[in-house]
Design a protein around this motif. Structure first.
Motif, short mmCIF file in Angstrom:
data_model
loop_
_atom_site.label_atom_id
_atom_site.label_comp_id
_atom_site.label_asym_id
_atom_site.label_seq_id
_atom_site.Cartn_x
_atom_site.Cartn_y
_atom_site.Cartn_z
N LYS A 116 0.85 -1.18 0.00
CA LYS A 116 0.00 0.00 0.00
C LYS A 116 0.89 1.23 0.00
CE LYS A 116 -2.75 -2.67 3.16
NZ LYS A 116 -2.90 -2.94 4.55
N ILE A 118 1.53 5.38 -2.16
CA ILE A 118 1.44 6.22 -3.35
C ILE A 118 2.84 6.35 -3.93
CG2 ILE A 118 0.92 8.55 -4.18
CD1 ILE A 118 -1.13 8.72 -1.88
N GLY A 119 2.94 6.20 -5.24
CA GLY A 119 4.22 6.38 -5.91
C GLY A 119 5.14 5.18 -5.82
#
Length: 134
Positions: A116, A118-119
């Motif tokens: 999990k 972002i990016g």
């Protein structure tokens, strides 16, 4: 990486016999790369990193000769545990779902690994996870 598999295979052979034996969960290894597939440990970008369990206890990490990271002693439980990867480049969370199995030897198996964040992009390579940090 071949040495790790050979070691695990030999360990399995020597522990598979007998009434009291135990099979540890499979090894989890990460390779951290950038979008150009350059290893971030090799090029010095990823210089400081750690993994901790949700209860804040640290996980022992072993760096291999080809600059991959092995997570030690994870997966020997029933259920799901959450982990946090902290570094000077990017932080992300992941979870490991494991279960106990019975057979010739008792032990644990890792059923699912979920990332999990972002990016990040993760590719399941043969024997390790390639984590692309952007």
């Amino acid at each position: 990486m071949k040495k790790i598999f050979l070691f695990l295979f030999m360990a399995f052979i020597f522990t598979a016999c007998g009434d009291d034996c135990y099979n540890a969960p499979q090894t989890i290894a990460f390779e951290f790369v950038n979008a150009n597939d350059e290893n971030l440990i090799t090029n010095g970008t990823l210089s400081n990193f750690s993994v901790s369990e949700e209860n804040q206890s640290g996980i022992q990490l072993t760096k291999t000769s080809d600059n991959k990271v092995i997570l030690e002693n994870v997966g020997a439980y029933n259920g799901t545990k959450n982990y946090i990867f902290n570094s000077n480049v990017k932080n992300f969370n992941f979870s490991i779902q494991s279960s106990e199995f019975k057979g010739g030897c008792d032990g644990y198996q890792i059923n699912k690994l979920t990332f999990k964040g972002i990016g990040i992009d993760v590719k399941d390579e043969k024997g390790y996870y390639k984590i692309i940090l952007e």
